[in-house]
Each structure stands twice: as C-alpha cells, then as structure tokens.
Design an enzyme around this catalytic site. Sequence first.
Site, PDB file in Angstrom:
ATOM      1  N   SER A 125     -32.120  -3.508  55.297  1.00  0.00           N
ATOM      2  CA  SER A 125     -33.380  -4.138  54.893  1.00  0.00           C
ATOM      3  C   SER A 125     -33.298  -4.638  53.461  1.00  0.00           C
ATOM      4  O   SER A 125     -32.614  -4.037  52.624  1.00  0.00           O
ATOM      5  CB  SER A 125     -34.490  -3.095  55.000  1.00  0.00           C
ATOM      6  OG  SER A 125     -35.653  -3.545  54.360  1.00  0.00           O
ATOM      7  N   TYR A 150     -38.000   5.964  53.554  1.00  0.00           N
ATOM      8  CA  TYR A 150     -37.500   4.943  54.491  1.00  0.00           C
ATOM      9  C   TYR A 150     -36.444   4.069  53.801  1.00  0.00           C
ATOM     10  O   TYR A 150     -35.338   3.877  54.310  1.00  0.00           O
ATOM     11  CB  TYR A 150     -38.654   4.071  55.005  1.00  0.00           C
ATOM     12  CG  TYR A 150     -38.194   2.745  55.556  1.00  0.00           C
ATOM     13  CD1 TYR A 150     -37.577   2.666  56.795  1.00  0.00           C
ATOM     14  CD2 TYR A 150     -38.335   1.563  54.807  1.00  0.00           C
ATOM     15  CE1 TYR A 150     -37.116   1.456  57.291  1.00  0.00           C
ATOM     16  CE2 TYR A 150     -37.879   0.354  55.290  1.00  0.00           C
ATOM     17  CZ  TYR A 150     -37.272   0.309  56.529  1.00  0.00           C
ATOM     18  OH  TYR A 150     -36.804  -0.892  57.001  1.00  0.00           O
ATOM     19  N   LYS A 154     -32.047   3.535  54.247  1.00  0.00           N
ATOM     20  CA  LYS A 154     -31.262   2.304  54.402  1.00  0.00           C
ATOM     21  C   LYS A 154     -30.150   2.253  53.349  1.00  0.00           C
ATOM     22  O   LYS A 154     -29.022   1.852  53.640  1.00  0.00           O
ATOM     23  CB  LYS A 154     -32.166   1.072  54.311  1.00  0.00           C
ATOM     24  CG  LYS A 154     -33.158   0.957  55.465  1.00  0.00           C
ATOM     25  CD  LYS A 154     -32.461   0.838  56.811  1.00  0.00           C
ATOM     26  CE  LYS A 154     -33.404   0.958  57.989  1.00  0.00           C
ATOM     27  NZ  LYS A 154     -32.706   1.067  59.287  1.00  0.00           N
TER      28      LYS A 154
HETATM   29  C1  UD1 Z   1     -41.555  -3.848  53.759  1.00  0.00           C
HETATM   30  C2  UD1 Z   1     -40.128  -4.035  53.297  1.00  0.00           C
HETATM   31  C3  UD1 Z   1     -39.219  -4.234  54.455  1.00  0.00           C
HETATM   32  C4  UD1 Z   1     -39.388  -3.124  55.455  1.00  0.00           C
HETATM   33  C5  UD1 Z   1     -40.817  -3.117  55.916  1.00  0.00           C
HETATM   34  C6  UD1 Z   1     -41.044  -2.021  56.914  1.00  0.00           C
HETATM   35  C7  UD1 Z   1     -39.897  -5.099  51.086  1.00  0.00           C
HETATM   36  C8  UD1 Z   1     -39.799  -6.378  50.339  1.00  0.00           C
HETATM   37  N1  UD1 Z   1     -40.041  -5.215  52.411  1.00  0.00           N
HETATM   38  O1  UD1 Z   1     -42.013  -5.050  54.236  1.00  0.00           O
HETATM   39  O2  UD1 Z   1     -37.884  -4.266  54.029  1.00  0.00           O
HETATM   40  O3  UD1 Z   1     -38.520  -3.301  56.525  1.00  0.00           O
HETATM   41  O4  UD1 Z   1     -41.654  -2.884  54.795  1.00  0.00           O
HETATM   42  O5  UD1 Z   1     -42.353  -2.078  57.424  1.00  0.00           O
HETATM   43  O6  UD1 Z   1     -39.875  -4.039  50.549  1.00  0.00           O
HETATM   44  N2  UD1 Z   1     -50.110  -7.420  53.618  1.00  0.00           N
HETATM   45  C9  UD1 Z   1     -51.468  -7.630  53.472  1.00  0.00           C
HETATM   46  N3  UD1 Z   1     -52.307  -7.047  54.373  1.00  0.00           N
HETATM   47  C10 UD1 Z   1     -51.860  -6.278  55.417  1.00  0.00           C
HETATM   48  C11 UD1 Z   1     -50.456  -6.084  55.566  1.00  0.00           C
HETATM   49  C12 UD1 Z   1     -49.606  -6.672  54.635  1.00  0.00           C
HETATM   50  O7  UD1 Z   1     -51.908  -8.304  52.556  1.00  0.00           O
HETATM   51  O8  UD1 Z   1     -52.681  -5.766  56.205  1.00  0.00           O
HETATM   52  C13 UD1 Z   1     -49.193  -8.065  52.663  1.00  0.00           C
HETATM   53  C14 UD1 Z   1     -48.340  -7.082  51.875  1.00  0.00           C
HETATM   54  O9  UD1 Z   1     -48.991  -6.687  50.703  1.00  0.00           O
HETATM   55  C15 UD1 Z   1     -47.091  -7.908  51.625  1.00  0.00           C
HETATM   56  C16 UD1 Z   1     -46.990  -8.827  52.836  1.00  0.00           C
HETATM   57  O10 UD1 Z   1     -48.296  -8.844  53.411  1.00  0.00           O
HETATM   58  O11 UD1 Z   1     -47.275  -8.704  50.498  1.00  0.00           O
HETATM   59  C17 UD1 Z   1     -46.003  -8.343  53.864  1.00  0.00           C
HETATM   60  O12 UD1 Z   1     -46.258  -6.999  54.173  1.00  0.00           O
HETATM   61  P1  UD1 Z   1     -45.546  -6.239  55.378  1.00  0.00           P
HETATM   62  O13 UD1 Z   1     -45.630  -7.053  56.608  1.00  0.00           O
HETATM   63  O14 UD1 Z   1     -46.095  -4.851  55.412  1.00  0.00           O
HETATM   64  O15 UD1 Z   1     -44.006  -6.206  54.975  1.00  0.00           O
HETATM   65  P2  UD1 Z   1     -43.298  -5.729  53.620  1.00  0.00           P
HETATM   66  O16 UD1 Z   1     -44.121  -4.725  52.911  1.00  0.00           O
HETATM   67  O17 UD1 Z   1     -42.851  -6.928  52.882  1.00  0.00           O
END
Ligand code: UD1
Length: 337
Positions: A125, A150, A154
């Site tokens: 990841s 987690y 990795k």
């Molecule tokens: C993170 C990790 C990824 C890991 C994954 C596991 C990083 C860059 N990425 O993904 O490697 O495999 O977790 O789950 O560390 N968001 C919202 N509202 C929501 C959900 C998400 O605003 O309800 C935003 C988050 O703040 C983020 C983006 O959407 O900015 C993506 O979030 P998400 O889909 O959870 O993935 P990551 O956190 O990037």
Amino acid sequence: MKIVVTGGLGFIGSHTVVELQNKGFEVVIVDNCSNSSEKVLEGITAITGTSPTFEKFDLREKTKVQDFFKRHADITGVIHFAASKAVGESVQNPLLYYENNLNVLIYILQELQKKTKAGFIFSSSCTVYGQADDLPITESAPIKPAESPYGNTKQIGEEIIRDTCKVAKGLDAIALRYFNPIGAHPSGHIGELPIGVPQNLVPFITQTGIGKREQLSVFGDDYPTKDGTCIRDYIHVVDLAKAHVIALQRLLDEKNEQNFEVFNIGTGTGSTVLEVIQSFEKVAGQPLNYKIVDRREGDVIAAYADTQKANNDLGWKAESTLDHAMDSAWQWEQKIN
Ligand code: UD1
C-alpha cells in the site's frame, strides 16, 4: 499454469482472478469468507465462463497451509491478498492485524521457499510512504514510521519478503503498492461489497447516492490543497487487477531485475475529495448530500503516484479515468440494491 489467489473472493482479489482466467491461468482461490461471500464465485464464472477452484479455510491455521501446498505441488505462483485492511480497527485490535497479515504471510513463504521456482505477488500500500515529502511519490521515497498497525504490517510484510528472497533461491517476489482502488467490473457481475458502514470514500459516496446513507461527511476542507480537501490517486480496480497479472508474468518469464521488486500502482493523477464528489454527481446525474466536518485523524494531505517505474519496467499503465471508475462504482451500487 496454476496460480493461488488468497483472498480471491474479495474486492481486488476477485477482479484479479478474472484477469488471470482471461489470460488462461488456472486459479485456485483460498478465502475464509471473513470479509467476502461465496456468491462472488458466480460473478467470476459469469464473466469468464470458468469456475475457479475454491478452498474455504483460514490461512492462520499453519497445518492447513502446509497441507494445501502439499496437495497443490504444481503451484507456480501466489498472489496474496488475504489480509485485514481497516486502519481504525487495526488501532483497536493490533494483534489481530499482526496475526492475520504477518503470520499468514510467513506460513505461505515457508512453503514457497521449499520450491525450486515460485513467484509471489504481495498486496502492499502507498500507506508505507506516510505523508511523503515530495509528490508525486516515487518508489525510492523514504518509508515513514507507520501511522497504524495496519500500515506497519505492510512495511514489515515487505521486509519479511525482501529478507526471504535473499536466501530462497527459487523465490522471486513483487510488492505492489496500491494507491486508492475504486470502481467495479464493467460487466456488473463483481464489485466492492463493504460490510457495515464503509470506511472508504467511494463506497460511502455511492451508498449515499442510493439513499442507504443519509449524508457523506467530508473530512476537512482546510488542508493546503487547491480546494482544501485531501488529495488521493484513485485507480480503477480493473487496471489494478491487470497490474497483478503483468507482475506475475514478469516473474514467470524471469524478466525481473532483482528477486524482490516494488512498484507503485496508481494513475499518477491526484484528485481532491470534492473532485471525486463532482465526478460522482456528473456520472450519476444527481447531486450528492454532503457536509464538511473536522479532519479525520491520521489522514495524509496528499498522496499520488509517480508511475514511471511501473510504466517503464513493468510495462503497465492505468487506462481508466476517474469518471469512468466512478461510473462503474455507481452502476454496481445500483445493481446490488
Ligand atoms: C488509506 C491508505 C491506504 C489504505 C487504506 C485502507 C493512505 C494515503 N492511504 O486510504 O493505503 O489501503 O487507507 O482503508 O494512507 N474521506 C471523506 N469521507 C469519508 C471517507 C473518506 O472525506 O467518509 C476522505 C478521506 O479523508 C481521504 C479520502 O476521502 O481524504 C480517501 O479516504 P479513504 O477512501 O478512506 O482512503 P485513504 O484513507 O486514502
């Protein structure tokens, strides 16, 4: 050629099984269905016309792993997805994560190192980079202290594989560092099936769009980005699945330059949370109910891939656009409801 796909009924695993079967590989899936459903087999069969062999057992049972590899002595490769992946849960229950993600990895490698020749593809990841100093992120960016158990699994997982490959002469491995996988198969037969409330952005968006969730919370709009929301590199799961098959083929053809290699698997383009929402609104033709809330603990500001190494050395490139991926996610959400 016989390939084992652990976690092959999961989101990325099932799409990879399809791509493997499309290329003529014989697939054996091992999955304990802790976060997946046996019904996924029907979807895979509907797409490819071939039902993969499926063995349901828990890879944490070492004797079962040993027995499995004895029974399938003709295995030439393993693509290892079976692992836990919820960041928050890993903070609450670290030992579960170390057991699931590391013990199982060790048991599989112990069997593979006995072989005269084997290829191993590991689900890693971009979380290993943490908040990278430079963007886009190259594979040589420093590995930052992990933000969660987690993420630590990795990082440690990659180290375990690297050390093992140094001494296991027949074993070659590739770790694919995924950015943010989204979307579903264009056939509509397989896609993401989150259990409970989705933690990830895109399934939360599509579930809000269909009315299963009332409102999406956008975690923070005061980050130093163009619209204040976090930036990620969202990659279509079919593009990601294809990267696994190409990586495996590289090992089987002995085109790898080292016996352990890592590749970033992303599109190379960063999108903000608001851009993802706009893309959804465009493809779905409807507005999304969302509100801005406080930042989520542990989120990095921006992460997107430098894909040159994957493009040039692996010969792989993401093809799908964000809109295309969002459209497939939306089609899937409508189908399963
Ligand atoms: C993170 C990790 C990824 C890991 C994954 C596991 C990083 C860059 N990425 O993904 O490697 O495999 O977790 O789950 O560390 N968001 C919202 N509202 C929501 C959900 C998400 O605003 O309800 C935003 C988050 O703040 C983020 C983006 O959407 O900015 C993506 O979030 P998400 O889909 O959870 O993935 P990551 O956190 O990037």
